[in-house]
Design a protein around this motif. Structure first.
Motif, short mmCIF file in Angstrom:
data_model
loop_
_atom_site.label_atom_id
_atom_site.label_comp_id
_atom_site.label_asym_id
_atom_site.label_seq_id
_atom_site.Cartn_x
_atom_site.Cartn_y
_atom_site.Cartn_z
N GLN A 176 -9.32 0.10 3.98
CA GLN A 176 -8.23 0.31 4.93
C GLN A 176 -8.07 -0.94 5.78
O GLN A 176 -9.04 -1.44 6.35
N PHE A 177 -6.84 -1.42 5.88
CA PHE A 177 -6.53 -2.58 6.70
C PHE A 177 -5.86 -2.08 7.98
O PHE A 177 -4.92 -1.29 7.94
N PHE A 178 -6.36 -2.57 9.11
CA PHE A 178 -5.89 -2.08 10.39
C PHE A 178 -4.87 -3.03 11.02
O PHE A 178 -4.95 -4.25 10.87
N GLY A 179 -3.93 -2.44 11.76
CA GLY A 179 -3.04 -3.20 12.59
C GLY A 179 -3.72 -3.61 13.88
O GLY A 179 -4.88 -3.25 14.11
N PRO A 180 -3.03 -4.35 14.73
CA PRO A 180 -3.63 -4.88 15.97
C PRO A 180 -3.80 -3.85 17.07
O PRO A 180 -4.43 -4.13 18.08
N TYR B 191 -0.58 9.52 5.66
CA TYR B 191 0.54 9.74 4.75
C TYR B 191 0.25 9.01 3.45
O TYR B 191 -0.21 7.88 3.43
N ASN B 192 0.58 9.68 2.34
CA ASN B 192 0.48 9.08 1.02
C ASN B 192 1.83 9.20 0.35
O ASN B 192 2.33 10.32 0.17
N ASN B 193 2.43 8.07 0.00
CA ASN B 193 3.76 8.09 -0.62
C ASN B 193 4.73 8.94 0.20
O ASN B 193 5.46 9.77 -0.34
N LYS B 194 4.72 8.74 1.47
CA LYS B 194 5.62 9.37 2.44
C LYS B 194 5.32 10.85 2.68
O LYS B 194 6.06 11.52 3.39
N GLU B 195 4.23 11.35 2.10
CA GLU B 195 3.89 12.76 2.32
C GLU B 195 2.68 12.88 3.22
O GLU B 195 1.69 12.16 3.04
N LEU B 196 2.74 13.81 4.17
CA LEU B 196 1.62 14.03 5.09
C LEU B 196 0.46 14.65 4.35
O LEU B 196 0.62 15.70 3.71
N HIS C 216 0.83 -1.21 0.00
CA HIS C 216 0.00 0.00 0.00
C HIS C 216 0.86 1.25 0.00
O HIS C 216 2.02 1.23 0.42
N ASP C 217 0.27 2.36 -0.46
CA ASP C 217 1.03 3.61 -0.48
C ASP C 217 0.42 4.68 0.41
O ASP C 217 0.91 5.81 0.44
N THR C 218 -0.63 4.35 1.12
CA THR C 218 -1.23 5.29 2.07
C THR C 218 -1.32 4.62 3.43
O THR C 218 -1.75 3.47 3.55
N MET C 219 -0.90 5.36 4.47
CA MET C 219 -0.93 4.83 5.84
C MET C 219 -1.55 5.86 6.76
O MET C 219 -1.52 7.07 6.49
N TYR C 220 -2.11 5.39 7.86
CA TYR C 220 -2.90 6.22 8.76
C TYR C 220 -2.58 5.89 10.22
O TYR C 220 -2.19 4.76 10.53
N ALA D 127 -3.17 1.94 10.10
CA ALA D 127 -3.93 1.32 9.01
C ALA D 127 -3.23 1.66 7.69
O ALA D 127 -2.45 2.61 7.62
N SER D 128 -3.54 0.89 6.66
CA SER D 128 -2.97 1.19 5.35
C SER D 128 -3.98 0.85 4.26
O SER D 128 -4.90 0.06 4.46
N SER D 129 -3.77 1.45 3.10
CA SER D 129 -4.62 1.18 1.94
C SER D 129 -3.89 1.58 0.68
O SER D 129 -2.88 2.31 0.72
N HIS D 130 -4.39 1.13 -0.46
CA HIS D 130 -3.94 1.68 -1.74
C HIS D 130 -4.52 3.07 -1.87
O HIS D 130 -5.55 3.39 -1.26
N THR D 131 -3.90 3.90 -2.64
CA THR D 131 -4.43 5.23 -2.91
C THR D 131 -5.78 5.11 -3.60
O THR D 131 -5.97 4.25 -4.45
#
Lengths: 113, 117
Positions: free
Chosen positions: A102-106, A49-54, A29-33, A92-96
């Motif tokens: 969005q897939f969540f961590g534990p 963050y999307n592609n390392k940008e806030l 994925h390229d987007t994280m939350y 969490a993360s997802s594709h743009t």
């Protein structure tokens, strides 16, 4: 084969300390939350963050600083911890793109004493 | 700003019965997505079902289905043939469907579902 992982899962610390929570995803994925879930279970976005940008910063105190060294990692550093910072923090993360799940961590349960 | 309201803090259902969880939302947008997430005691957030606002047909996923009423801004979740493993906190969530890169989820306060054997 963990998709979104967070370390640590539990963190207990004293008021005033500085701590970090790490997040890694292996989904390409390229987007994280970062989301915060308070003691009443209310979930709210903190950063994205999307592609390392806030791209999202939801009026979070300056003591919180996210850092994305690459697209697979999004870390959260918290300075001068306060009692009110006690919560569960979810990465969490997802594709743009809005269509993508969005897939969540534990989650990381942070307790500030 | 968009808001999501879950008016039932707690619900209970007998095993094998059907239960409906309510959710309403407020938005001035026409393009958006709605979700139901499940959070069991393990704390993991699990996507149960999603609905695109432009689709009139209600989404279904096995025993889970939604009743999406766009004009009323209502999005309820029906769980059929409830199982003990369905016991969890259920969150309704909204995501804007357009407008740059603001892909954040806005959550309701959750409904705690208990399944009685």
């Amino acid at each position: 084969d963990t998709a979104v992982s967070q370390t640590p899962k539990y963190l207990v610390t004293q008021m005033g300390n500085d701590k970090s929570i790490k997040c890694e995803q292996n989904l390409g994925h390229d987007t994280m939350y970062w989301y915060k879930q308070d003691s009443k279970k209310f979930l709210k976005i903190m950063f994205s963050y999307n592609n390392k940008e806030l791209i999202i910063n939801e009026t979070v105190p300056n003591r919180f600083s996210p850092k994305s060294p690459d697209k697979a990692h999004l870390n959260l550093h918290i300075n001068s911890l306060e009692l009110g910072d006690s919560a569960v923090y979810f990465c969490a993360s997802s594709h743009t793109g809005v269509r993508n799940e969005q897939f969540f961590g534990p989650g990381t349960r942070l307790t500030v004493l | 700003a968009q808001t999501v309201t879950q008016s039932q803090p707690e619900m209970s259902v007998q095993e094998a019965e059907t239960v409906t969880l309510s959710c309403t939302y407020d938005t001035s947008e026409s393009d958006y997505y709605l979700f139901w997430y499940k959070q069991p005691p393990s704390r993991q957030m699990i996507l149960v079902i999603r609905q695109e606002a432009y689709k009139q047909q209600n989404a279904t996923e096995n025993r889970f289905s939604v009743n999406f009423q766009k004009a009323a801004k209502s999005f309820s979740l029906k769980i059929s043939d409830s199982q003990l493993g369905d016991a969890a906190m259920y969150f309704c969530a909204y995501k804007l469907g357009s407008g740059g890169s603001n892909y954040k989820l806005t959550f309701g306060k959750g409904t705690l579902l208990t399944v009685n054997p």
